[in-house]
Each structure stands twice: as C-alpha cells, then as structure tokens.
Scaffold this motif. Structure first.
Motif, short mmCIF file in Angstrom:
data_model
loop_
_atom_site.label_atom_id
_atom_site.label_comp_id
_atom_site.label_asym_id
_atom_site.label_seq_id
_atom_site.Cartn_x
_atom_site.Cartn_y
_atom_site.Cartn_z
N LEU A 124 -5.53 1.46 -1.09
CA LEU A 124 -3.85 1.75 -1.19
C LEU A 124 -3.53 2.82 -1.94
CD1 LEU A 124 -2.62 -1.94 -0.60
CD2 LEU A 124 -2.82 -0.20 1.16
N ARG A 125 -4.00 2.82 -3.30
CA ARG A 125 -3.76 3.86 -4.04
C ARG A 125 -5.08 3.90 -4.98
NH1 ARG A 125 1.19 5.13 -6.96
NH2 ARG A 125 2.15 4.06 -5.63
N PRO A 126 -5.41 5.14 -5.24
CA PRO A 126 -6.70 5.48 -6.05
C PRO A 126 -6.46 5.40 -7.48
CG PRO A 126 -5.64 7.75 -5.43
CD PRO A 126 -4.78 6.59 -4.58
N PRO A 127 -7.52 4.48 -8.06
CA PRO A 127 -7.43 4.34 -9.45
C PRO A 127 -7.05 5.55 -10.31
CG PRO A 127 -9.43 3.19 -8.60
CD PRO A 127 -8.94 4.05 -7.54
N ARG A 128 -6.21 5.34 -11.26
CA ARG A 128 -6.02 6.39 -12.16
C ARG A 128 -6.92 6.65 -13.19
NH1 ARG A 128 -0.24 5.58 -14.49
NH2 ARG A 128 -1.26 3.88 -15.59
N GLN A 129 -7.38 7.87 -13.65
CA GLN A 129 -8.29 8.31 -14.70
C GLN A 129 -7.58 7.84 -16.05
OE1 GLN A 129 -11.45 9.26 -14.06
NE2 GLN A 129 -10.87 8.75 -11.97
N ALA A 130 -8.35 6.91 -16.41
CA ALA A 130 -7.86 6.43 -17.73
C ALA A 130 -7.93 7.54 -18.92
CB ALA A 130 -8.68 5.09 -18.35
N ALA A 131 -6.95 7.59 -19.50
CA ALA A 131 -6.78 8.51 -20.66
C ALA A 131 -7.78 7.91 -21.92
CB ALA A 131 -5.66 8.51 -21.34
N LEU A 141 -2.47 -9.66 -17.16
CA LEU A 141 -3.41 -9.08 -18.29
C LEU A 141 -3.01 -7.38 -18.37
CD1 LEU A 141 -6.69 -11.16 -17.76
CD2 LEU A 141 -4.86 -11.40 -19.65
N ALA A 142 -3.13 -6.85 -17.13
CA ALA A 142 -2.88 -5.42 -16.96
C ALA A 142 -1.53 -4.88 -17.45
CB ALA A 142 -3.06 -5.10 -15.50
N GLU A 143 -0.48 -5.98 -17.53
CA GLU A 143 0.80 -5.64 -18.16
C GLU A 143 0.79 -5.29 -19.42
OE1 GLU A 143 3.38 -8.72 -16.85
OE2 GLU A 143 3.66 -7.86 -14.97
N GLU A 144 -0.15 -6.27 -19.99
CA GLU A 144 -0.39 -6.16 -21.75
C GLU A 144 -1.40 -5.34 -21.85
OE1 GLU A 144 0.91 -7.54 -23.81
OE2 GLU A 144 1.71 -10.00 -22.85
N GLY A 145 -1.97 -4.46 -20.95
CA GLY A 145 -2.52 -3.05 -21.29
C GLY A 145 -4.11 -3.07 -20.94
N ALA A 146 -4.71 -4.18 -20.63
CA ALA A 146 -6.00 -4.40 -20.25
C ALA A 146 -6.35 -3.53 -18.99
CB ALA A 146 -6.39 -5.86 -20.20
N ALA A 178 -9.09 -6.04 1.27
CA ALA A 178 -7.63 -5.53 1.46
C ALA A 178 -6.92 -6.19 0.33
CB ALA A 178 -7.06 -5.29 2.84
N ALA A 179 -6.79 -7.39 0.38
CA ALA A 179 -6.09 -8.30 -0.65
C ALA A 179 -6.22 -7.71 -2.12
CB ALA A 179 -6.25 -9.54 -0.50
N ALA A 180 -7.55 -7.64 -2.46
CA ALA A 180 -7.73 -7.29 -3.80
C ALA A 180 -7.41 -5.66 -4.10
CB ALA A 180 -9.38 -7.35 -3.96
N GLU A 181 -7.41 -4.94 -3.05
CA GLU A 181 -6.75 -3.52 -3.49
C GLU A 181 -5.45 -3.59 -3.44
OE1 GLU A 181 -8.36 -0.93 -4.12
OE2 GLU A 181 -10.50 -1.42 -3.60
N GLU A 182 -4.62 -4.63 -2.76
CA GLU A 182 -3.08 -4.45 -2.86
C GLU A 182 -3.10 -5.04 -4.41
OE1 GLU A 182 0.53 -6.23 -3.38
OE2 GLU A 182 -1.18 -7.69 -3.41
N VAL A 183 -3.71 -6.00 -4.88
CA VAL A 183 -3.58 -6.28 -6.35
C VAL A 183 -3.66 -4.96 -7.27
CG1 VAL A 183 -4.42 -7.67 -8.29
CG2 VAL A 183 -4.40 -8.68 -6.09
N VAL A 184 -4.69 -4.16 -7.10
CA VAL A 184 -5.19 -2.94 -7.75
C VAL A 184 -3.83 -2.16 -7.56
CG1 VAL A 184 -6.25 -0.95 -7.95
CG2 VAL A 184 -7.43 -3.22 -7.63
N ALA A 185 -3.25 -1.91 -6.24
CA ALA A 185 -2.00 -1.03 -6.15
C ALA A 185 -1.02 -1.38 -6.99
CB ALA A 185 -1.81 -0.86 -4.73
N VAL A 242 -0.79 -3.16 -9.51
CA VAL A 242 -0.99 -3.10 -11.05
C VAL A 242 -0.50 -1.46 -11.11
CG1 VAL A 242 -2.75 -2.79 -13.11
CG2 VAL A 242 -2.65 -4.78 -11.33
N GLU A 243 -1.18 -0.39 -10.45
CA GLU A 243 -1.09 0.74 -10.89
C GLU A 243 0.42 1.39 -10.66
OE1 GLU A 243 -4.12 2.37 -8.29
OE2 GLU A 243 -5.75 2.28 -10.00
N LYS A 244 0.88 0.75 -9.67
CA LYS A 244 2.38 1.05 -9.33
C LYS A 244 3.01 1.01 -10.48
CE LYS A 244 4.48 -1.91 -6.86
NZ LYS A 244 5.79 -2.40 -7.76
#
Length: 774
Positions: free
Chosen positions: A494-501, A547-552, A563-570, A572-574
């Motif tokens: 749904l949304r490509p993972p962002r490249q981590a700084a 955990l992602a909200e806390e920066g992990a 599909a459900a896992a990718e929705e979780v990733v999307a 988080v990234e949103k």
C-alpha cells in the motif's frame, strides 16, 4: 456413508513425488493444502531412479538434498540408448541415482513438517467447480465419503488421473505401439547389460547394491499387451531375447510401459489444474518423465500460492500453462525420437549410427544434454531481455556479507533481487524501486567473479528463473523493474517503506543515565528495532503500531495474510513511523531460521546492522475444544506455536540482541482464570510464563528484561463482540465494566519495552482490566 466436511485453500490429488513437492511449495508460502491419495501407504515400487541436473538444483533450492543422503552420480547418459556425456556447467552435472521411494519419503516428510494435511487411503470420487469453490468427495479406507472444499484443485495423480477425467480435460495424442517389460528380481545372477541390442530385441540388466537385479526387455515387433504382464511373461521374453533363464528368481515388482504420447490440451481449466503425468503421458526414458513432473510442480507452487494470497492474478496462473505446456511438448518430441531409436528394429540401425556420430560433436552433445537435463529450459524465449526466462546463474557467493549461495537465498520461497557489485548509485535506485515488494522479494548483492561481465541486476522468481535483468543502464530508474515486479509478484504494498535516515547506533544499557520521562509517542525507542510476531491484526497489530509511535523500526510478522500486514505497515508510515512486513509459519520445522533469515536481511538493508532490541512473542493459537475432544495433533499444534516457537525465537534472538534488550511474551489471564474449553491453551501459556521466569535470571547480567503480559477479554474481531448482550456479559467481569481494547495491552507492551521498565523482569503483568480480582 457421509463423513467429514472440511475446507482448505488448495486440494492436491496424488501423494507421489509431484504432489508432495507441490504441497510443500504451497505450505512454504503459507497456503493451506489437503493432499488426497487413494493408496493407504506410500508405494514400495521404485519406478523411477534418475534425477537430472535441473531437478537437483530445485531440491537444493529448498534444502532437501541432505535428506537424500549420499547420492551416486553418473556423468554419462544416453539418447535412445546411444551413450554420451550429460555433463554441463553447473553444480550438479550428469545424472543422479535416487530411488523414487526415498524421494517420496523425503518430500512427504518435508510437506508434512510444513503443515500439509496428507490423507492417504482417500480416493477421489467426485469433483465439481461452482463459482469460486471446488468441491471434492473422496472415499476413505472405511468406505466413508468425506467432502473437502477449496479455492483450487490440482491433479498430480498420474497418467490415469481422476482429476483430468472428472474435470473434463482433453487429452489428445497417440496410444502405445511398443512396450518395454520391466521387473525387479531377487535371486538371479546374470551379466549386466546397458541397452544391448540383440537379434530379437533389446535387453537391459542392472544389479543394485542390495543384490536385486532390474531387468527390462523389448521384443522387436511386439505390440503392447492388455493389462499388466506376469513375471512368467517377462521371464519368457527375456529367455527368447538373451537365452538366459531368470524364471527361478523372485519377482519383487513387475510392470510394463509403452510409448504412448499424450498431452492435456490445457494444464488449467478454471479452478482445476494438472501437473506431472496427469498433464502429459510419455515413455519414461532416462527418467525424464519424473523430472518433468517435479519441474511442473516447482513452477506451479509459488504461482498458485500467490494467487490464493491475493498477490497474483489470472495472468500469473495462466503463465503456468504457457510455460510448462511448451516444455512438456518439447520433452515429448525428444522422447518419441528416443523411443524409435531404442525400440525400433533393424530398420533404425542406420539412424542410430548417424546419431552416435553426431553426439561426438560438442555442440550436438551440449544441445542434447541440455534438453535431457532440463538445463536448457527458458520460459518466454521470445523476450527481448537476454536473461529473462533462464535459470539464474550460480556465479559464486552472494549476500551482503558473502558466503551464501543463490539456492540458499531462495529457500524461503520468496523472489530475489540480485544486485551485482559496481555502480552503487544504480543499486540504490533499484533497491528503492523494489522496496514496496520487500515482503515478497529479498534483496542481496552478488560477490561477482573477476573479469565476469553481466547485468547490473537480476530479478529472480521463487523457482529460480530470471524475471528481469538490468541490461539497459540508461533506462529510467526502476521503470522496467517495477513492471516486472508487478507482473510476477503482484501489486506493490500500500505504501513503500520510507528509507530510514542515518542514525547513530543506540546501545541500550542496563541503567541509562538520567533521562526525561516522557509521554507516549515521543521517540523513547528511537534507534531501536523490534519484532512483533503475529502482528497483522488484534493485539499484535496494536503493539506494532504503538512501538513504532515510540520511534522503533518494527518488523510486522504474519503467517498468511500479507495484505493485512502491509496495511499495518502503511498505517505506521502514514503517521511518520517505520515498519516492514515479514512472513514465516510458526510451529513448524525451520520456522525460526526462516523468520530470522528474512528479518536479518531487512534489518541490514535498513539500518546497516542485524541488531534486534525488542522481541514481542505475541503469535498464538487457541483451542476452543473441550478436554474430552481435543486430539493429540491439536494439542501438539497449540504447544508448537504458543510455547515451543517462543522458546526458540528467544534462543535465536539473543544472538542479535544487544545488552539491555527487551523480551515481552503475551500470555493470558486464562492461566489464572478457569475455562474448561481452553485447558490446552492455558497450559501452553503457563509454559510461556515459566519461560520468562527462568530466563530472567539468566539474562539479568546482560541487562535484558523478559516479562509476561496477560490480557483478559480483549476485542479481537471475533463476531461475538458484535453482540451487545455478549459484550455486556463479558464487560461485567472487568473491574472497569468494559471489555479490553488491543490498545490497552499495547500500551503495557510499549512501557515494558522502554528504559523506564528496566527494573522489571521475570514478572507476570496482569493486563486483564481487573478480571482476576474475583
């Protein structure tokens, strides 16, 4: 009589080598499969005994060669009985001798270990396709008829295929005009013969290490007989052709095979498919029939699994027929030629002499060897891409840290983007283009050989064939790659993972210097990595997001619902977080290494390290079966997922976890609150709590904490939560007069993952909302 009714995703009919390999491939991709076979036990008749180079590569690609033991190799083969050298460049030149019974044993164990439901003694009697379902009826050993429904059914049930017959597949071709009699005989002592043409016919004799002699004989001009031959008929024919009497031996197995040549007009008909001898019938000369069938299964398995999971469409499934029908047609043509040269009478002697002379020319030898071994197969030969469709080359070690072969990288059943050393900017462009497919495609760097030139990158399908090569550096970055990824691996996430700084590495210590205690979502876990098992839904989903909200950086693990896992990733990234999805089946052999193989590759790409700071063991299965009804298989499955998998996940994770890491196990309030229908489940969660208690002392010196979190009644998507009366009754058990939400548990998990929880370890954290207060 009517029996059981069950549902699955794919029905495979036939538990021979082809059906078992297909079942294993489907399970490797997380697809549920039921295998039906009319035999009550595996056959003891070893019909085929030759594996060719391409099949050996396939078995290596799935890590199955070790199970076959020490395999004898013979570099020489034959074409219609004319000997020549089969060896070609590659890791497995020549031909390899493996009894079909042993191959079936290894493939059967592999498929069963991966969770395939193999039902022997179940003969298919009815097969119907209605809408989006296939319904199969099978008669069991006791005469009871059971019903299985699935999205697809595949016939791997041989040349007399019930699936082909019941499915109405056309099977054009020619019937047998010649036959070869065959028997395995103990207690005889005759000279060995390799395709010896005598005045009246052809004789072959080979003594095995166990003293049994396989004899094959053809009498020139003899027509195929109806039914199976008797040993007396074989012995009489052998005596007429050779003058030797083998009638006093003990026959272990007798049969015959003819030169019939038929091929299904289509390997797919709606939701029904064919593979192996069900799709094509040919004389099994030189072992080609078995190898052809195994290669069918290897081509079909990942494609069918992708369609079932929603990643693939009709075009991907149709490519199975397009690719394998062409290969089958070519193999049948060479086998018909070989049958003529092998079984023809004196009239073919002149042709044989010409063929024997031609095989002395290297280009002819190479052509014939590639055809017989399967190494010359190129899918979609009309492609303008010079590498597309070919087997991926085995040119040295690959992997970010070296020392890994392409075969090993393909073992999880995912695709592979293989980047050549060189232009780093181009490699990064390709990495970025492939990022949305990371749940289906692994990325690795080849350790190229000196002086070796080739494409800057190869996209490799799970079956080891090249889908795309980067042969045009002036192409817009990722343009052609994206099209190939969509064609073979389905739509992007749904949304490509962002490249981590780039971040400075964080080393968590047992006691961190005084730091500001902040509220949620304020990067308390910045720079750390986390794995949450079973996080595509429910509490695991909520924990991953928290955990992602806390920066992990969070690895979102799932078993089958990509599909459900990718929705979780999307999600988080949103919200500005970082996450990626990884798939692995837990509770089966090889689960931990499969998961960590994918995890380490992704962590290395994103962080430059394979450090894992936080492990949340959330994945679990419930029983829902009373103590009087639960079966040993159900009991074992519950413990395999809920207790055994977390133990070995922790064992493996500790190799990646820096000092000061966090391990959090999701237990259950049912270890303190009785529910007779979940005794086995509660037992497994009790074992999980003991795991935390005892590990805590061992990990204390490293500052690693391990704790158990016990949720109570928590909203999990079960339809019962849509019934107001039921929710009211469940809510009354809590001190707060409500049912729990996944976020309630996720907040507890997030706290235990932070430095603020550094003084808590080996504990049982009651997260039931007061349900255990009584």
């Amino acid at each position: 009589m009517s029996g059981d009714y069950s549902e699955t995703q794919v029905i495979v009919v036939g538990a021979g080598p082809v059906g078992l390999l297909l079942a294993g491939e489907l399970r490797l991709a997380g697809t549920d499969v039921v295998v039906l076979d009319k035999l009550t036990a595996p056959t003891t008749e070893s019909r085929a005994s030759t594996l060719h180079s391409r099949t050996m590569e396939i078995l290596d690609t799935r890590g199955l060669l070790d199970g076959l033991g020490d395999i004898p190799n013979d570099p020489s083969g034959h074409f219609g009985g004319i000997p020549f050298d089969l060896a070609l460049p590659g890791p497995y030149p020549g031909q390899w001798k493996v009894a079909q019974t042993r191959l079936e044993e290894v493939l059967g164990q592999w498929a069963a270990d991966l969770g395939a439901d193999i039902r022997r003694g179940h003969e298919l009697t009815s097969l119907t396709e209605t809408g989006d379902l296939v319904t199969a009826e099978a008669r069991g050993p006791d005469g009871t008829v059971s019903t299985v429904r699935a999205a697809y059914a595949v016939g791997c049930d041989g040349e007399h295929s019930a699936v082909r017959r019941l499915g109405g597949f056309e099977f054009p071709g020619t019937g047998a005009e010649r036959e070869l009699l065959r028997a395995d005989v103990a207690g005889i002592d005759i000279p060995g013969r390799r395709f010896e043409r005598l005045e009246g016919g052809l004789a072959i004799a080979a003594r095995r290490p166990d003293g049994v002699t396989r004899v094959m004989v053809h009498e020139f001009g003899a027509r195929p007989r109806p039914g199976a031959p008797s040993f007396e008929e074989v012995a009489d024919t052998w005596k007429r052709i050779t003058g030797e009497d083998i009638g006093g031996g003990t026959p272990l197995w007798v049969n015959s095979f003819g030169d019939a040549s038929r091929q299904a007009a289509s390997y797919r008909k709606g939701r029904l498919l064919l593979a192996g001898d069900a799709a094509h019938q040919q004389m099994p000369i030189g072992g080609q029939a078995l190898n052809l069938g195994l290669q069918d299964a290897f081509n079909l398995g990942w494609k069918l699994a992708a369609v079932v999971s929603g990643h693939g469409g009709e075009a991907l499934l149709d490519s199975y027929h397009e690719e394998r029908h062409a290969v089958g047609r070519a193999v049948q043509a060479n086998i018909r030629t070989q049958a003529l040269l092998l079984l023809g009478g004196p009239e073919v002697d002149a042709i044989r002499e010409v063929f024997a002379e031609l095989t002395g020319h290297e280009d002819v030898r190479t052509h014939l060897a590639g055809m017989i071994t399967g190494l010359d197969v190129r899918h979609g030969a009309g492609s303008q891409d010079p590498a597309a469709g070919l087997r991926v080359p085995q040119a040295g070690a690959v992997g970010e840290e070296g020392g890994t072969t392409v075969f090993e990288l393909l073992r999880p059943g995912r695709g592979l983007l293989l980047l050549a050393p060189g232009d780093e900017a181009r490699r990064e462009e390709l990495r970025a283009a492939a990022a949305p497919w990371r749940d289906r495609v692994r990325i690795a760097t080849a350790a190229g050989a000196d002086g070796e030139a080739g494409p800057a990158a190869l996209l490799v399908r799970p079956d080891g064939h090249v889908a795309w090569s980067d042969g045009t550096p002036d192409t817009a970055p990722g343009e052609d790659l994206t099209a190939a990824l969509e064609r073979w691996f389905g739509p992007a996430a749904l949304r490509p993972p962002r490249q981590a700084a780039p971040r400075e590495a964080v080393r968590v210590t047992p006691v961190t210097a005084a730091r500001e205690v902040r509220g949620g979502g304020t990067d308390r876990l910045a720079g750390r990595t986390a794995l949450v098992t079973g996080s595509s839904r429910g509490m695991g989903r909520a924990a991953a997001i928290r955990l992602a909200e806390e920066g992990a950086l969070v690895a979102v693990h799932y078993t089958s619902d990509g599909a459900a896992a990718e929705e979780v990733v999307a999600s988080v990234e949103k919200d500005g977080g970082r996450a990626f999805a990884i798939r692995a089946e837990l509770g089966v052999p090889g689960d931990v290494e499969s998961l960590f193989g994918a995890l380490e590759a992704d962590l290395l790409e994103r962080t430059g390290s394979t450090d894992l700071h936080i492990l949340v063991n959330n994945a679990g299965v419930m029983g829902g079966v009373g103590p009087a009804d639960i079966t040993p298989d159900q009991f074992d499955r519950i413990f395999a997922v809920n207790a055994k998998a977390p133990f070995f996940l922790i064992q493996r994770a500790l190799r990646n976890m820096p000092d000061g890491g966090r391990i959090i196990n999701i237990s259950s309030g049912l270890t303190r609150f009785a529910n007779p229908d979940e005794i086995a489940y509660a037992m497994s969660k009790g074992a999980l709590e003991q795991l935390a208690l005892h590990y805590a002392k061992a990990l204390g010196p490293r500052g690693i904490t391990i704790n158990s979190v016990a949720p109570g009644i928590t909203r999990n998507g079960n339809p019962v939560f849509d019934i107001p009366e039921a929710v009211e009754q469940m809510a009354s058990l809590s001190a707060f007069n409500r049912v729990g939400e996944p976020e309630d548990v996720a907040d507890v998990v997030a706290f235990l993952a932070t430095d603020e929880a550094r003084w808590i370890t080996g504990s049982f954290v009651d997260a039931t909302g007061g349900t255990l207060l009584g």
